[in-house]
Enzyme design. Structure first.
Site, PDB file in Angstrom:
ATOM      1  N   SER A  10       0.851  -1.196   0.000  1.00 19.04           N
ATOM      2  CA  SER A  10       0.000   0.000   0.000  1.00 19.04           C
ATOM      3  C   SER A  10       0.887   1.246   0.000  1.00 19.04           C
ATOM      4  CB  SER A  10      -0.834   0.004   1.289  1.00 19.04           C
ATOM      5  OG  SER A  10       0.067   0.063   2.382  1.00 19.04           O
ATOM      6  N   HIS A 134       6.084  12.389  27.377  1.00 20.78           N
ATOM      7  CA  HIS A 134       6.789  11.617  28.413  1.00 20.78           C
ATOM      8  C   HIS A 134       5.859  10.661  29.163  1.00 20.78           C
ATOM      9  CE1 HIS A 134       5.078  13.835  31.837  1.00 20.78           C
ATOM     10  NE2 HIS A 134       5.049  14.858  30.991  1.00 20.78           N
ATOM     11  N   HIS A 143      -1.902   2.713  16.400  1.00 13.27           N
ATOM     12  CA  HIS A 143      -1.467   3.642  15.352  1.00 13.27           C
ATOM     13  C   HIS A 143      -1.723   5.066  15.833  1.00 13.27           C
ATOM     14  CE1 HIS A 143      -2.027   5.048  10.868  1.00 13.27           C
ATOM     15  NE2 HIS A 143      -1.084   5.725  11.497  1.00 13.27           N
TER      16      HIS A 143
HETATM   17  C1  LIG Z   1     -13.964   8.876  12.772  1.00 18.89           C
HETATM   18  C2  LIG Z   1     -13.969   8.076  11.488  1.00 18.89           C
HETATM   19  C3  LIG Z   1     -13.209   6.761  11.680  1.00 18.89           C
HETATM   20  C4  LIG Z   1     -15.412   7.815  11.148  1.00 18.89           C
HETATM   21  O1  LIG Z   1     -15.515   7.128   9.954  1.00 18.89           O
HETATM   22  P1  LIG Z   1     -16.948   6.507   9.525  1.00 18.89           P
HETATM   23  O2  LIG Z   1     -17.419   5.561  10.563  1.00 18.89           O
HETATM   24  O3  LIG Z   1     -16.779   6.017   8.117  1.00 18.89           O
HETATM   25  O4  LIG Z   1     -17.918   7.742   9.621  1.00 18.89           O
HETATM   26  P2  LIG Z   1     -18.561   8.640   8.471  1.00 18.89           P
HETATM   27  O5  LIG Z   1     -17.513   9.139   7.528  1.00 18.89           O
HETATM   28  O6  LIG Z   1     -19.715   7.887   7.895  1.00 18.89           O
HETATM   29  O7  LIG Z   1     -19.102   9.886   9.319  1.00 18.89           O
HETATM   30  C5  LIG Z   1     -20.152   9.780  10.232  1.00 18.89           C
HETATM   31  C6  LIG Z   1     -20.492  11.184  10.708  1.00 18.89           C
HETATM   32  O8  LIG Z   1     -19.420  11.659  11.542  1.00 18.89           O
HETATM   33  C7  LIG Z   1     -18.830  12.847  10.978  1.00 18.89           C
HETATM   34  N1  LIG Z   1     -17.376  12.686  11.141  1.00 18.89           N
HETATM   35  C8  LIG Z   1     -16.595  11.695  10.646  1.00 18.89           C
HETATM   36  N2  LIG Z   1     -15.335  11.856  11.040  1.00 18.89           N
HETATM   37  C9  LIG Z   1     -15.304  12.981  11.787  1.00 18.89           C
HETATM   38  C10 LIG Z   1     -14.277  13.644  12.464  1.00 18.89           C
HETATM   39  N3  LIG Z   1     -13.013  13.171  12.435  1.00 18.89           N
HETATM   40  N4  LIG Z   1     -14.588  14.756  13.151  1.00 18.89           N
HETATM   41  C11 LIG Z   1     -15.865  15.242  13.169  1.00 18.89           C
HETATM   42  N5  LIG Z   1     -16.892  14.628  12.545  1.00 18.89           N
HETATM   43  C12 LIG Z   1     -16.620  13.520  11.854  1.00 18.89           C
HETATM   44  C13 LIG Z   1     -19.246  12.825   9.508  1.00 18.89           C
HETATM   45  O9  LIG Z   1     -19.285  14.129   8.978  1.00 18.89           O
HETATM   46  C14 LIG Z   1     -20.625  12.206   9.583  1.00 18.89           C
HETATM   47  O10 LIG Z   1     -21.526  13.172  10.029  1.00 18.89           O
HETATM   48  P3  LIG Z   1     -23.037  13.220   9.484  1.00 18.89           P
HETATM   49  O11 LIG Z   1     -23.667  11.916   9.930  1.00 18.89           O
HETATM   50  O12 LIG Z   1     -23.612  14.416  10.155  1.00 18.89           O
HETATM   51  O13 LIG Z   1     -22.938  13.325   8.008  1.00 18.89           O
HETATM   52  C15 LIG Z   1     -13.263   8.825  10.329  1.00 18.89           C
HETATM   53  O14 LIG Z   1     -14.058   9.891   9.808  1.00 18.89           O
HETATM   54  C16 LIG Z   1     -11.921   9.390  10.726  1.00 18.89           C
HETATM   55  O15 LIG Z   1     -11.791  10.462  11.326  1.00 18.89           O
HETATM   56  N6  LIG Z   1     -10.881   8.605  10.375  1.00 18.89           N
HETATM   57  C17 LIG Z   1      -9.544   8.956  10.679  1.00 18.89           C
HETATM   58  C18 LIG Z   1      -8.722   9.036   9.384  1.00 18.89           C
HETATM   59  C19 LIG Z   1      -7.269   9.180   9.690  1.00 18.89           C
HETATM   60  O16 LIG Z   1      -6.878   9.672  10.725  1.00 18.89           O
HETATM   61  N7  LIG Z   1      -6.406   8.702   8.828  1.00 18.89           N
HETATM   62  C20 LIG Z   1      -5.007   8.735   9.202  1.00 18.89           C
HETATM   63  C21 LIG Z   1      -4.091   8.303   8.211  1.00 18.89           C
HETATM   64  S1  LIG Z   1      -2.455   8.514   8.794  1.00 18.89           S
END
Ligand SMILES: CC(C)(COP(=O)(O)OP(=O)(O)OC[C@H]1O[C@@H](n2cnc3c(N)ncnc32)[C@H](O)[C@@H]1OP(=O)(O)O)[C@@H](O)C(=O)NCCC(=O)NCCS
Length: 204
Positions: A10, A134, A143
């Site tokens: 990936s 710390h 992660h």
């Molecule tokens: C929290 C998370 C896991 C949720 O994913 P999901 O279960 O697929 O949720 P959805 O994308 O369907 O979102 C659900 C709701 O939460 C909201 N939401 C999702 N992530 C959010 C976040 N980080 N902060 C605020 N609101 C968030 C969406 O807007 C949606 O709102 P709505 O129902 O009013 O439309 C994801 O959004 C996230 O933040 N992932 C982290 C990605 C990341 O850090 N990647 C790192 C790579 S190094």
């Protein structure tokens, strides 16, 4: 010649390959289940089913580059059961305190900081420019995503994922199997597995 097999194929694995290169590996291969590509960037992608035993026999080092914590654990445990030499990779531009412990198979990426008294478990990812302050206790297969920060004396349980840019305030515990959404700010202990988002972080 230093040889390493990176499990997975990936974008995250490409970043690990760069760190491997910086650590003196000159033979780098990705190993994936049923790969659909032969090359990823400039490195070959081998088939886990047919080729893994050859890399084990030939004395390659191993690291798992799979983002999903449960799969990362499963693949690392499978490698260990086969006697693989799993390594820990630290980017030369990461800052690791003299007494910090970084567990087996963990990767610390460029610009990350791990401060004194902190223990990082096995199979963790401390991603680009994340900081773990710390006296933290970070479990296995955690992660800490790009640019996420934990304050002092934080504990995070196994398999938890701290999203990109999230913050965990000082003296708090986050239990196992928790996802903290991107940009969330954790200001209370999290004692129940689940997904937490927002400022302050709340369960959804
Ligand atoms: C929290 C998370 C896991 C949720 O994913 P999901 O279960 O697929 O949720 P959805 O994308 O369907 O979102 C659900 C709701 O939460 C909201 N939401 C999702 N992530 C959010 C976040 N980080 N902060 C605020 N609101 C968030 C969406 O807007 C949606 O709102 P709505 O129902 O009013 O439309 C994801 O959004 C996230 O933040 N992932 C982290 C990605 C990341 O850090 N990647 C790192 C790579 S190094």
């Amino acid at each position: 010649m230093k040889r390493i097999a990176i499990m997975g194929a990936s974008g995250h694995c490409k970043v690990i390959a760069e760190i491997a290169l910086d650590n003196g590996y000159d033979d780098i291969v990705f190993v994936d289940l049923n790969p659909t590509i032969d090359m990823l960037g400039e490195y070959p992608v081998a088939d886990e089913d047919t080729d893994l035993d050859n890399f084990l026999r030939d004395g390659y080092d191993f690291i798992v580059g799979i983002g999903d914590a449960k799969i990362r654990r499963k693949v690392q445990e499978k490698l260990l059961s086969k006697g693989a030499n799993i390594v820990t990779l630290i980017h030369p531009n990461a800052t690791i305190a003299y007494d910090a412990h970084i567990g087996l198979g963990s990767v610390v990426m460029a610009g990350a900081v791990v401060n004194p008294g902190t223990k990082i478990g096995d199979g963790c990812i401390i991603n680009t420019c994340a900081s773990v302050d710390h006296d933290n206790t970070i479990g296995d297969y955690v992660h800490v995503s790009v640019g996420a920060h934990t304050a002092g004396t934080v504990a995070i349980g196994d398999n938890s994922w701290i999203g990109i840019g999230a913050v965990i305030s000082n003296n708090l515990s986050v239990c196992s199997d928790v996802t903290i959404g991107a940009g969330a700010v954790v200001v209370k202990n999290i004692i129940k597995p689940g997904t937490y988002i927002g400022v302050p972080a709340k369960n959804i």
